[in-house]
Scaffold this active site. Sequence first.
Site, PDB file in Angstrom:
ATOM      1  N   GLU A   5      -2.124   6.796  -2.947  1.00 38.33           N
ATOM      2  CA  GLU A   5      -0.587   6.662  -2.502  1.00 38.33           C
ATOM      3  C   GLU A   5       0.290   7.422  -3.518  1.00 38.33           C
ATOM      4  O   GLU A   5      -0.477   8.226  -4.310  1.00 38.33           O
ATOM      5  CB  GLU A   5      -0.249   5.032  -2.592  1.00 38.33           C
ATOM      6  CG  GLU A   5       0.163   4.510  -1.293  1.00 38.33           C
ATOM      7  CD  GLU A   5       1.283   4.721  -0.663  1.00 38.33           C
ATOM      8  OE1 GLU A   5       1.835   5.817  -1.260  1.00 38.33           O
ATOM      9  OE2 GLU A   5       1.744   4.320   0.297  1.00 38.33           O
TER      10      GLU A   5
ATOM     11  N   ARG B 202       4.086  -6.329  -6.550  1.00 39.28           N
ATOM     12  CA  ARG B 202       3.808  -5.296  -7.124  1.00 39.28           C
ATOM     13  C   ARG B 202       4.760  -4.086  -6.510  1.00 39.28           C
ATOM     14  O   ARG B 202       4.982  -4.241  -5.312  1.00 39.28           O
ATOM     15  CB  ARG B 202       2.315  -4.818  -7.168  1.00 39.28           C
ATOM     16  CG  ARG B 202       1.788  -4.437  -5.668  1.00 39.28           C
ATOM     17  CD  ARG B 202       0.591  -3.736  -5.518  1.00 39.28           C
ATOM     18  NE  ARG B 202      -0.095  -3.575  -4.443  1.00 39.28           N
ATOM     19  CZ  ARG B 202       0.249  -2.450  -3.454  1.00 39.28           C
ATOM     20  NH1 ARG B 202       0.960  -1.938  -3.776  1.00 39.28           N
ATOM     21  NH2 ARG B 202      -0.368  -2.442  -2.155  1.00 39.28           N
TER      22      ARG B 202
ATOM     23  N   ASN C 108       5.174  -0.429  -4.796  1.00 40.65           N
ATOM     24  CA  ASN C 108       4.117   0.404  -3.880  1.00 40.65           C
ATOM     25  C   ASN C 108       4.632   1.689  -3.619  1.00 40.65           C
ATOM     26  O   ASN C 108       3.641   2.486  -3.941  1.00 40.65           O
ATOM     27  CB  ASN C 108       4.199  -0.279  -2.435  1.00 40.65           C
ATOM     28  CG  ASN C 108       3.036   0.104  -1.528  1.00 40.65           C
ATOM     29  OD1 ASN C 108       2.014   0.035  -1.975  1.00 40.65           O
ATOM     30  ND2 ASN C 108       3.473   0.490  -0.425  1.00 40.65           N
TER      31      ASN C 108
ATOM     32  N   ASN D  52       7.276   0.671   2.039  1.00 38.15           N
ATOM     33  CA  ASN D  52       6.754   1.758   1.922  1.00 38.15           C
ATOM     34  C   ASN D  52       7.793   3.079   2.335  1.00 38.15           C
ATOM     35  O   ASN D  52       9.030   3.071   2.731  1.00 38.15           O
ATOM     36  CB  ASN D  52       5.723   2.031   3.000  1.00 38.15           C
ATOM     37  CG  ASN D  52       4.489   1.927   2.609  1.00 38.15           C
ATOM     38  OD1 ASN D  52       4.155   2.689   1.715  1.00 38.15           O
ATOM     39  ND2 ASN D  52       3.590   1.132   3.203  1.00 38.15           N
TER      40      ASN D  52
ATOM     41  N   ASP E  37       3.672   4.484   7.333  1.00 43.78           N
ATOM     42  CA  ASP E  37       3.338   4.419   5.773  1.00 43.78           C
ATOM     43  C   ASP E  37       4.177   5.165   5.002  1.00 43.78           C
ATOM     44  O   ASP E  37       5.448   5.440   5.202  1.00 43.78           O
ATOM     45  CB  ASP E  37       1.913   4.408   5.459  1.00 43.78           C
ATOM     46  CG  ASP E  37       1.281   3.687   4.333  1.00 43.78           C
ATOM     47  OD1 ASP E  37       1.882   3.830   3.252  1.00 43.78           O
ATOM     48  OD2 ASP E  37       0.308   2.873   4.358  1.00 43.78           O
TER      49      ASP E  37
END
Length: 285
Positions: free
Chosen positions: A17, A101, A103, A149, A198
Amino acid sequence: MGDVRAIVRDRRDRLGEGLLWSSRQNAVFWVDILGRRLNRLSLDSGDVDGWDMPDVIGWVIEREAGEGLIAGIGRSFARLSLDPVTVDVIVAPEATIEGNRFNDAKADAAGRIWAGSMPFNCDVPTGSFYRLDPDGTATQVDSGYTIANGPAMPPSGDFLLHTDTARDTIYRYPVHDDGSLGERRAFIEFEEGWGSPDGMTFDAEGGLWVACWGASCVTRFDPEGRLDRRIALPASQITNCTFAGERLDRMFVTSASDGVDEAQGGCLFEVDPGCRGLAPHRYAG
């Protein structure tokens, strides 16, 4: 257009990512969130090196002035130095939300960082959307995200996009001069067979490139949000994409190997997008 190659290296990412193109280093950075690792590909040599992190790491962004990077580490915005790795927390807006968390994130032209949080288990809407100002103040600008995202800013800079992958929806927010956001509206709702949206990035023509989790591709949408074209990839869990190189005409794409048995799942890919992208902004703090 559409040629694909996997970058040769000695490991694959559990959850690749957070792609970042650095013109200063002529390199592409990206993270392995679950592997707790920051990676760097040199476009000069083709070498890949990396650093182990003390916690999960969602993204890195360069600073406009000063050394080091800004990173989303665990539930904190932090200054990150390498060689040796040191982490200096700026602010931890979700310090008490143990199941969450950071991202994904991007900086805008004003030097602010926009970042989303989400639960580790991707199962409940406990995630939020934050703005980190250059003075180190973090403001929650939206909430109710399950898989936050891909913040993305168009060439005009007058709006931004943010995604909830769990809802298969890319949202659009007007951005005001003071950094506040207008009403959230659905911009693109993914149809059956498109995968799930995403990470994403704009090209110089205002086209939106989206990594399609579960669909083995990156997809371009025109400025009106209409599907334009796809580039197929040899991995199903595609997570992020960015433009890189001196002309910003090379595209790099991350993927994930966690939970799938695929020869190239978790690879970093380079594809030919047939267009040019936008240079990333840096954090002004």
